[in-house]
Design an enzyme around this catalytic site. Structure first.
Site, PDB file in Angstrom:
ATOM      1  N   PHE A 169       0.837  -1.197   0.000  1.00  0.00           N
ATOM      2  CA  PHE A 169       0.000   0.000   0.000  1.00  0.00           C
ATOM      3  C   PHE A 169       0.874   1.250   0.000  1.00  0.00           C
ATOM      4  O   PHE A 169       1.812   1.380   0.790  1.00  0.00           O
ATOM      5  CB  PHE A 169      -0.906  -0.007   1.227  1.00  0.00           C
ATOM      6  CG  PHE A 169      -1.767   1.206   1.363  1.00  0.00           C
ATOM      7  CD1 PHE A 169      -2.690   1.546   0.384  1.00  0.00           C
ATOM      8  CD2 PHE A 169      -1.662   2.016   2.492  1.00  0.00           C
ATOM      9  CE1 PHE A 169      -3.497   2.673   0.517  1.00  0.00           C
ATOM     10  CE2 PHE A 169      -2.467   3.143   2.642  1.00  0.00           C
ATOM     11  CZ  PHE A 169      -3.379   3.474   1.648  1.00  0.00           C
ATOM     12  N   GLU A 170       0.577   2.180  -0.914  1.00  0.00           N
ATOM     13  CA  GLU A 170       1.252   3.479  -0.983  1.00  0.00           C
ATOM     14  C   GLU A 170       0.176   4.546  -0.756  1.00  0.00           C
ATOM     15  O   GLU A 170      -0.630   4.821  -1.645  1.00  0.00           O
ATOM     16  CB  GLU A 170       1.944   3.654  -2.335  1.00  0.00           C
ATOM     17  CG  GLU A 170       2.440   5.060  -2.649  1.00  0.00           C
ATOM     18  CD  GLU A 170       3.237   5.714  -1.543  1.00  0.00           C
ATOM     19  OE1 GLU A 170       2.671   6.589  -0.847  1.00  0.00           O
ATOM     20  OE2 GLU A 170       4.413   5.348  -1.365  1.00  0.00           O
ATOM     21  N   PRO A 171       0.119   5.146   0.437  1.00  0.00           N
ATOM     22  CA  PRO A 171      -0.997   6.035   0.780  1.00  0.00           C
ATOM     23  C   PRO A 171      -1.098   7.293  -0.069  1.00  0.00           C
ATOM     24  O   PRO A 171      -2.160   7.924  -0.090  1.00  0.00           O
ATOM     25  CB  PRO A 171      -0.730   6.370   2.255  1.00  0.00           C
ATOM     26  CG  PRO A 171       0.724   6.107   2.465  1.00  0.00           C
ATOM     27  CD  PRO A 171       1.074   4.982   1.549  1.00  0.00           C
TER      28      PRO A 171
END
Length: 488
Positions: free
Chosen positions: A249-251
């Site tokens: 996950f890359e916010p």
């Protein structure tokens, strides 16, 4: 059997009642040249190249074109929409300015959708879906063929702060459409391979995670199912050449957040394909892959694909060289050593950003047994050695062009001295390095970062020559390269 049933369902959806049994994807693939947009023949396309195409669509029945934003430098961002269905599908490309393959494919798809052929099939499709295309989200980056926008930021890391007008436009359009599906279209490095195979990851997919736990809800599950379906299609045309991106996950990323906001986000990355530097074969695969997915969504047949079809796609790895030389004998300080050499050809843009030349480098050496090459030479029994300098100093580049290069390469000559070198010239199309009049041959040692120009000999005879990372075989006159370099 569970993959045959959705394919048959789709064939019934798109094929005319005439009883034609030809597969719908084969029809897309086989008829591609009819719809390929000829004005977009190279990767370095610019905003001015696509505007006439969008203008033509604006007056075409069934198409709607709206200006939805403006880039930092004032270039208009326009959304192309068509169809009357309840399912909205949003596709955007080139948020990185140097990733144009899908932009080209979008216009191929629009040509297909606007053509008179397959009218009944397309009518049924467009009664089911409404399509929205936002090509070239980063036109300022495309102008100078760079990843980032004029602000110097990566638009794909701007989903939280929305600091760029391009990112603001993407968020505003996504929110206004509330699209059920979103296609995030990119290019990736040509040096990715499908994990543990020598095959390039020509197409890579990802259903991005929407949280750190990488949970799978209905929104992400739909994206996985569509990707599983597309992979089955692409395997027909590029078997073993599909990879899957890491789903950490890359916010800040748009894909991850669009998944979080309720649109099933599907990332498609265009990688490498042998002997396809302009990615035109990959463009065709994008066309087939995206059109197939649109039809699968329109018919609902993607729902019959299990999540295991997504999970079975191998992950991307990055273990490809342009040229790999295996088991070559490297004489150094009086001893012989056996090593592998890994060579990459790096693109350098011309000042107008219309073309490029290669500045090649040795990027690794030693034991490269777990790596692969687009081109691989088993050099067991061959000795690595320095090339020679041509005996004459030539007056200019025109004189260089009159040489018999195969004869020179056969003698192990890899450098030609020139008295009058153009001040701004950096490369030539000749298979030999051009150097200044005072050039002296460097010490015959090679290390990571060096330009790969050398000869491979056997029993005292030159068998292969490498010039600026391109491999030539003088005896059979095999081998070609885009350019050599001018070294001062």
């Amino acid at each position: 059997m569970k993959y045959i049933l959705p394919l048959l369902t789709l064939c019934l959806f798109v094929l005319p009642v005439s009883g034609q049994t030809e597969s719908f994807t084969e029809r897309f693939y086989d008829s591609y040249e009819t719809y390929r947009e000829p004005s977009l023949g190279k990767r370095r396309i610019k905003h001015a190249d696509i505007q006439p195409l969008i203008d033509a669509l604006a007056v075409k029945p069934g198409f709607e074109v709206n200006r939805v934003g403006t880039s930092i430098e004032g270039r208009p961002l326009r959304l192309i929409s068509l169809g009357d269905g309840q399912t909205d599908i949003f596709l955007w490309s080139q948020m990185h300015g140097d990733e144009p393959t899908a932009t080209q494919a979008i216009f191929d798809i629009l040509n297909f959708l606007g053509a008179p052929e397959f009218a009944d099939e397309k009518s049924r499709l467009l009664d089911s879906v409404r399509l929205h295309f936002l090509p070239m989200l980063n036109p300022d980056g495309a102008e100078v063929y760079q990843r980032r926008n004029t602000l110097g930021i990566d638009i794909n890391r701007d989903a939280l702060r929305l600091q760029s007008p391009e990112g603001q436009t993407l968020k505003r359009v996504r929110d206004s459409l509330e699209a059920e599906f979103g296609f995030n279209l990119h290019d990736q490095s040509t040096y990715y391979n499908a994990e543990r195979t020598p095959k390039p990851a020509t197409i890579s997919y990802l259903a991005p995670a929407y949280n750190y736990e990488k949970a799978i809800n209905e929104v992400r599950s739909r994206a996985m199912q569509v990707i599983g379906y597309m992979n089955r299609i692409i395997q027909r045309y590029a078997p073993g050449q599909v990879g899957k991106y890491n789903d950490d996950f890359e916010p800040r990323a748009f894909g991850d957040n669009i998944q979080k906001w309720g649109t099933s986000a599907i990332l498609i990355e265009s990688g490498g394909y042998p002997e396809d530097p302009e990615k035109q074969e990959i463009r065709k695969l994008n066309y087939v892959s995206i059109l197939s997915a649109i039809y699968a969504i329109g018919s609902g047949s993607y729902r019959n694909v299990g999540l295991e079809a997504y999970e079975e796609i191998p992950e991307n790895d990055r273990k490809l060289f342009d040229l790999k030389i295996e088991q070559v004998t490297y004489p150094l300080l009086g001893k012989d050593y056996i090593i592998d050499l890994g060579i990459h050809r790096f693109e350098v843009d011309t000042p107008d950003h219309e073309d490029f030349w290669y500045s090649s480098r040795i990027t690794d050496q030693g034991d490269l047994s777990t790596y692969y090459g687009y081109e691989t030479l088993n050099a067991s029994g061959y000795r690595l050695g320095a090339g020679k300098v041509y005996s004459q100093v030539l007056p200019n580049l025109e004189a260089v062009g009159k040489l018999d290069f195969w004869e020179l390469l056969g003698q192990g000559i890899t450098y030609v001295r020139v008295a009058d070198l153009p001040k701004k010239a950096t490369s030539t199309p000749y298979p030999i390095q051009v150097v200044g009049a005072s050039f002296e041959l460097p010490e015959p040692r090679w290390d990571v970062g060096d330009n790969p120009t050398f000869v491979l000999t056997r029993e005292g005879s030159v068998r292969y020559v490498v010039v600026n990372g391109f491999l030539y075989e003088p005896d059979s006159r095999k081998g070609s390269g885009k350019n050599s370099m001018i070294l001062r």
